[in-house]
Write a protein that holds these residues in place. Structure first.
Motif, PDB file in Angstrom:
ATOM      1  N   ARG A   1      34.646  25.226  38.599  1.00 56.87           N
ATOM      2  CA  ARG A   1      34.448  23.947  39.659  1.00 56.87           C
ATOM      3  C   ARG A   1      35.681  23.369  40.051  1.00 56.87           C
ATOM      4  O   ARG A   1      36.646  23.417  39.509  1.00 56.87           O
ATOM      5  CB  ARG A   1      33.481  23.103  39.109  1.00 56.87           C
TER       6      ARG A   1
ATOM      7  N   ASP B   1      35.623  26.951  48.116  1.00 56.55           N
ATOM      8  CA  ASP B   1      34.176  26.387  47.486  1.00 56.55           C
ATOM      9  C   ASP B   1      33.084  27.619  47.569  1.00 56.55           C
ATOM     10  O   ASP B   1      32.342  27.839  46.538  1.00 56.55           O
ATOM     11  CB  ASP B   1      33.899  25.081  48.184  1.00 56.55           C
ATOM     12  N   GLU B   2      33.229  28.256  48.700  1.00 60.65           N
ATOM     13  CA  GLU B   2      32.127  29.470  48.882  1.00 60.65           C
ATOM     14  C   GLU B   2      32.441  30.416  48.119  1.00 60.65           C
ATOM     15  O   GLU B   2      31.478  31.149  47.545  1.00 60.65           O
ATOM     16  CB  GLU B   2      32.080  29.791  50.196  1.00 60.65           C
ATOM     17  N   TYR B   3      33.521  30.784  47.815  1.00 60.85           N
ATOM     18  CA  TYR B   3      33.816  31.952  46.979  1.00 60.85           C
ATOM     19  C   TYR B   3      33.509  31.514  45.545  1.00 60.85           C
ATOM     20  O   TYR B   3      32.985  32.429  44.653  1.00 60.85           O
ATOM     21  CB  TYR B   3      35.556  32.322  47.043  1.00 60.85           C
ATOM     22  N   ILE B   4      34.100  30.390  44.841  1.00 61.92           N
ATOM     23  CA  ILE B   4      33.586  30.023  43.691  1.00 61.92           C
ATOM     24  C   ILE B   4      32.109  30.057  43.557  1.00 61.92           C
ATOM     25  O   ILE B   4      31.623  30.631  42.439  1.00 61.92           O
ATOM     26  CB  ILE B   4      34.265  28.677  43.483  1.00 61.92           C
ATOM     27  N   GLN B   5      31.307  29.611  44.533  1.00 61.39           N
ATOM     28  CA  GLN B   5      29.871  29.533  44.338  1.00 61.39           C
ATOM     29  C   GLN B   5      29.422  30.736  44.165  1.00 61.39           C
ATOM     30  O   GLN B   5      28.385  31.273  43.582  1.00 61.39           O
ATOM     31  CB  GLN B   5      29.207  28.842  45.361  1.00 61.39           C
ATOM     32  N   LYS B   6      29.880  31.738  44.936  1.00 60.35           N
ATOM     33  CA  LYS B   6      29.303  33.342  44.950  1.00 60.35           C
ATOM     34  C   LYS B   6      29.817  34.046  43.552  1.00 60.35           C
ATOM     35  O   LYS B   6      28.987  34.863  43.303  1.00 60.35           O
ATOM     36  CB  LYS B   6      29.788  33.983  46.189  1.00 60.35           C
TER      37      LYS B   6
ATOM     38  N   THR C   1      30.227  31.088  37.575  1.00 60.97           N
ATOM     39  CA  THR C   1      29.327  30.249  37.023  1.00 60.97           C
ATOM     40  C   THR C   1      29.953  28.967  36.297  1.00 60.97           C
ATOM     41  O   THR C   1      29.429  28.158  36.118  1.00 60.97           O
ATOM     42  CB  THR C   1      28.209  30.792  36.251  1.00 60.97           C
TER      43      THR C   1
END
Length: 540
Positions: free
Chosen positions: A143, A132-137, A140
């Motif tokens: 999900r 989740d952290e990698y995707i958020q960083k 865009t």
């Protein structure tokens, strides 16, 4: 370039491709890791070498193995947006991220609406918070959707499809790498006809060293009457236009694009199908029988890691899935499948909704599918297979021993051996068939066939039975007792110490080239020797 009122354009990002090919490092440009650690622990939990995957960048470049003419192909300027759906369960994180990066980096931004990662209750900690952290960083348009309970691959795809916002759904496996300009060739046929479903060419990302290579130039999907996925040759008319999409009776599995409205009009997948297996037949049959079509797009290429093992599902669920598909879509042909599967008496649950959907859409019968779409299936995989030309143990008259084979695996270096003739040999099998496709198969097609893809003198290998080319075709000379390879005209031979099975130039005086089958249809074998017509004329 104009097509009526529709403009055709070059969708390739030439700058990205040029810069991508300048990258250096392990695995770049799809290169194999020849020094990869291949200890058993590197495969545990994943079915492929995650130690090799860990050493390769998640944004690595691939080798452009498209047909050269693909680089000049143009597609409609106005193409639909897509939601790319990745179901995953306990996937290796680095491999999953490489899959996502390849889609995000090699897709036109205006076409990629979103990437949906559907987590089917993964247990590995790094697939939760760290993912989740990698995707958020980094992203865009990506999900994660998390299932509340274990759904299996099929229902996980449905879960992603319900959440999708794009006009077209693209289902992919979570261990892939998209090649350059992979997306427009899939979308162009759908933009012209919303009931067209498209599939990319599936390349190979090697299980052991993660080298990216071309599998082949494409073939038409099919099946035998135990629902083993098979392939039919491309039609000659299709071969004349190597970059153009061609019709495909049955998709290979989980890599395809479909208009969202058409997917749901077809009822999506049957939600009664468990975990995985059989869904490619269900979706393929209903697409064709209910008014759509499937095209393979040669200029769209996606590399795929073919796992060494996949423990999910189980034999019972697989049989249940197969029978659910057959009960709804295969009409009077389903008994042939049940005979091959041994699933005639299996209870598969309620099919009321599936039968109602077929009636509502006024779908065509399965006989129509076999006559108009998979019209050459019976030629290669007949519903009632002809009797073998010969069968039983094959004895070397020069060594007084029997040919024995092991079950074929993904490592095609397994050779048949010559051992003392036994009634029930373990762990291999001495039960051989000179089959109706001129193949010599061990036990059954799941075990493999004798293959000679090399020169005269090369060792004979065990390889997965196929109908592509003639490397697995043999004839038997009743008078000389010789087994002759179709391509090389060489004879099957055992060396003088009765150890190595190979081929050699035919020598009528050599006892080491003389073999005898336990049972032979001598009339059919003699007709076959000089016959080049339909194999069914020989058998009958």
């Amino acid at each position: 370039c104009q097509l009526g009122d529709e403009e055709l354009v070059d969708w390739q990002d030439h700058t990205f491709i040029r810069l991508d090919k300048q990258k250096k490092g392990p695995g770049e440009r799809g290169a194999p890791l020849t020094d990869a650690d291949r200890s058993p622990s590197c495969y545990t939990g994943y079915g492929y070498n995650y130690c090799a995957s860990d050493r390769i960048s998640v944004t690595r470049s691939v080798n452009d193995i498209r047909h050269p003419e693909c680089a000049t192909e143009k597609y409609l300027r106005k193409l639909p947006t897509v939601s790319v759906i990745f179901p995953f369960y306990n996937e290796h994180l680095q491999t999953l991220l490489r899959s996502v990066h390849s889609i995000v980096n090699r897709s036109p931004k205006e076409l990629l609406k979103e990437v949906l990662l559907v987590d089917d209750t993964s247990q590995y900690p790094n697939l939760h918070g760290p993912l989740d952290e990698y995707i958020q960083k980094e992203f865009t348009k990506v999900r994660v959707i998390r299932a509340q309970k274990r759904e299996g691959l099929i229902r996980a795809r449905l879960l992603g499809a319900r959440e999708a916002k794009g006009e077209v759904l693209i289902f992919l496996d979570s261990h892939i790498e998209a090649n350059y300009n992979w997306l427009p060739p899939l979308l162009d046929p759908i933009a012209r006809d919303w009931k067209t479903v498209t599939c990319p060419m599936i390349d190979v990302v090697d299980t052991d060293h993660f080298g990216y290579r071309q599998q082949d130039l494409g073939a038409r999907g099919a099946f035998d009457w135990a629902f083993n996925y098979k392939r039919l040759p491309r039609l000659r008319s299709d071969q004349k236009t190597p970059t153009k999409p061609f019709e495909n009776p049955v998709m290979a599995g989980g890599l395809f694009a479909i208009h969202k409205e058409w997917f749901w009009k077809l009822g999506g997948y049957d939600p009664g199908l468990e975990v995985w297996g059989g869904e490619q037949y269900e979706i393929s049959f209903k697409i064709w029988q209910c008014g759509g079509r499937i095209l393979d797009a040669p200029c769209s290429r996606v590399g795929h890691v073919f796992k060494k093992f996949n423990s999910a599902g189980g034999a019972f669920n697989l049989l249940k899935n197969y029978k659910r598909v057959a009960e709804v879509w295969m009409d009077e042909y389903k008994p042939f499948l049940y005979k091959g599967l041994g699933a005639g008496g299996l209870d598969v649950g309620d099919l009321t909704e599936q039968h109602a959907l077929r009636e509502q859409l006024q779908c065509k019968p399965f006989k129509w599918f076999l006559k108009n779409v998979a019209f050459d299936l019976e030629k290669y995989y007949p519903s009632v297979p002809p009797q073998s030309f010969a069968k039983g143990p094959i004895t070397s008259l020069g060594c007084d021993k029997c040919l024995q084979g092991e079950k074929f695996s993904m490592h095609p270096q397994i050779r048949p051996s010559l051992v003392r003739c036994q009634t029930n040999p373990v762990p291999g099998s001495q039960q051989m068939h000179l089959g109706w496709k001129r193949e010599i198969r061990i036990a059954n097609e799941d075990w493999g066939c004798l293959d000679l893809a090399g020169h005269v003198g090369a060792s004979v290998l065990l390889y997965g039975c196929h109908s592509a080319g003639s490397t697995q075709q043999w004839k038997y000379d009743l008078d000389k007792k010789q087994i002759v390879h179709h391509d090389t005209r060489a004879c099957l031979e055992v060396n003088s110490d009765c150890q190595l099975v190979r081929t050699a130039r035919c020598d009528d005086t050599s006892a080491f080239q003389q073999w005898d089958f336990a049972w032979k249809n001598e009339t059919a074998i003699r007709k076959l020797w000089n016959y080049s017509g339909s194999i069914f004329d020989v058998i009958s």
